[in-house]
Write an enzyme that holds these catalytic residues in place. Structure first.
Site: not given
Length: 424
Positions: A12, A14, A125
């Site tokens: 993931h 970010d 998310d």
């Protein structure tokens, strides 16, 4: 029926969060370098999910242009899977048009490199999910969505505490207009199968835990194991661990998978899925989760976002189109540039301002770039439109053309400086 555990390796990503963008990008370069090497050397390492967004490709190739052919060969083969979004946005703090453009441009950029995007609405998310999410996803021809937040109680470390009455990981998610998709929730978050051990006994025990914890919520014999987490380096020996997993136990078939194959496997069972209508935005927390407070953090950033969205959506692009209809140039590449700069501020940790202060400073620069580009496009289009107005027949030697940018008929006072030739 024997169950199947679909192991989907991912990280993931970010783009900026507890570190500013450039520091996170150093780690992204390392991840892609290793991933490319592992995949080229091991055909058994079949798939890697690159977090549902395209921008990581741009970020990597800006630093490693010499790796373009090697990376895109794996992307085009469907082994490294990207898109359909340009970035992973916050759905609430960005406009409806921005949500749509995000997927529109993500798909466009994937296809420009001759690759097909992942055909799922991916919301791993997001700090809550809007009711129109299934409608947007359906509008692009996809019939499924994957999400992480909104119906479950999570602790500070994203550990699921309880399901708050929503006890199944598969649902039919329906928008107010009736658009419906297969919805899959990360009932045990997107790290439930990260760092699988290589010791046979430890691996057997870990698999038993994964199967038990996912079966608790699953409505099908197909279980989802997410091998990764935030900025997680790849598990380089995953293909070997999966082979070992099928030797040390026979309760479940373990396979390296992807979201397309997983959704196809659960699709035949969709008639048994409960229907969930509208937004999925429960802000339940058993720990120090700041998510509910992000709308009021750095309000000036939210204001800049509104102003820039309004300029591009309601002014610069419409008048550019009107100019084109009247013989002007429609500067599509510049509009795309402005939109991309704007959307680079839309990731959930960015626009929500739940990140380090360096990011806040860089966001102001991105907004300024997008806004300046939008202003120049607006002014150029308006100049062209004004020049096309036929003022013949107007009494006197001077004509003033006024173009209103108001959406409705309005009575306004216009102030302007006009140069007059008074030599006579």
């Amino acid at each position: 029926m024997k169950k199947t555990l679909h192991i989907i390796p991912h990280s993931h990503w970010d783009r900026e969060w507890y570190l500013p963008f450039e520091k996170h990008r150093v780690r992204l370069i390392e991840l892609f370098d290793r991933l490319i090497e592992v995949m080229e050397q091991n055909e058994d390492y079949t798939y890697y999910h690159m977090d549902g967004q395209y921008i990581v490709i741009e970020d990597y190739l800006e630093i490693r242009p010499q790796m373009r052919d090697r990376l895109l060969a794996l992307v085009r083969a469907g082994r490294i899977q990207v898109g359909p979004w340009y970035i992973l946005q916050d759905e609430y703090l960005t406009s409806g048009e921005a949500n749509v453009r995000n997927m529109l441009y993500g798909i466009k950029l994937c296809r420009e490199i001759s690759a097909e995007p992942v055909e799922t609405g991916y919301f791993p998310d997001a700090f809550g999910n809007i009711s129109q999410a299934p409608q947007i996803v359906r509008g692009f021809g996809f019939d499924n969505a994957i999400f992480g937040r909104g119906v479950n109680d999570v602790g500070a470390d994203n550990e699921v505490v309880k399901q708050n009455g929503v006890t199944k990981s598969e649902i039919l998610w329906r928008s107010p207009d009736g658009s419906e998709v297969i919805g899959v929730m990360f009932a045990n978050w997107y790290h439930n199968a990260m760092e699988l051990p290589t010791d046979p006994d430890a691996l057997r025990q870990r698999l038993q835990h994964i199967v038990a914890s996912t079966s608790r919520f699953a409505l099908t014999p197909h279980l989802l194991g997410m091998n990764g987490c935030d900025h997680q380096p790849i598990q380089m020996d995953l293909h070997q661990v999966i082979a070992l997993a099928n030797k040390v136990q026979d309760e479940v078939e373990v396979k390296q998978s992807n979201f397309k194959d997983y959704v196809e496997a659960v699709r035949p069972y969709k008639d048994s899925f409960p229907v969930f209508e509208g937004e999925i935005n429960g802000q339940l927390s058993a720990g120090a989760c700041p998510l509910i407070c992000t709308a009021s953090a750095h309000v000036d950033i939210k204001q800049k976002n509104h102003d820039t969205q309004h300029l591009l959506e309601r002014i610069a692009e419409p008048v550019s189109f009107l100019s084109m209809l009247n013989g002007g140039e429609y500067k599509q590449d510049l509009l795309l540039y402005a939109w991309k700069k704007l959307m680079q501020n839309h990731p959930h940790d960015s626009i929500c301002s739940c990140s380090c202060d360096e990011i806040y400073e860089e966001m102001k620069t991105r907004f300024a770039k997008a806004y300046a580009c939008g202003e120049e496009l607006r002014d150029g289009a308006l100049d062209h439109l004004a020049a096309t107005v036929n003022t013949n027949g107007i009494d006197g030697d001077t004509a003033i053309v006024v173009l209103s940018l108001e959406p409705n008929r309005s009575v306004l006072t216009v102030k302007a400086n006009v140069d007059l030739d008074l030599s006579d």
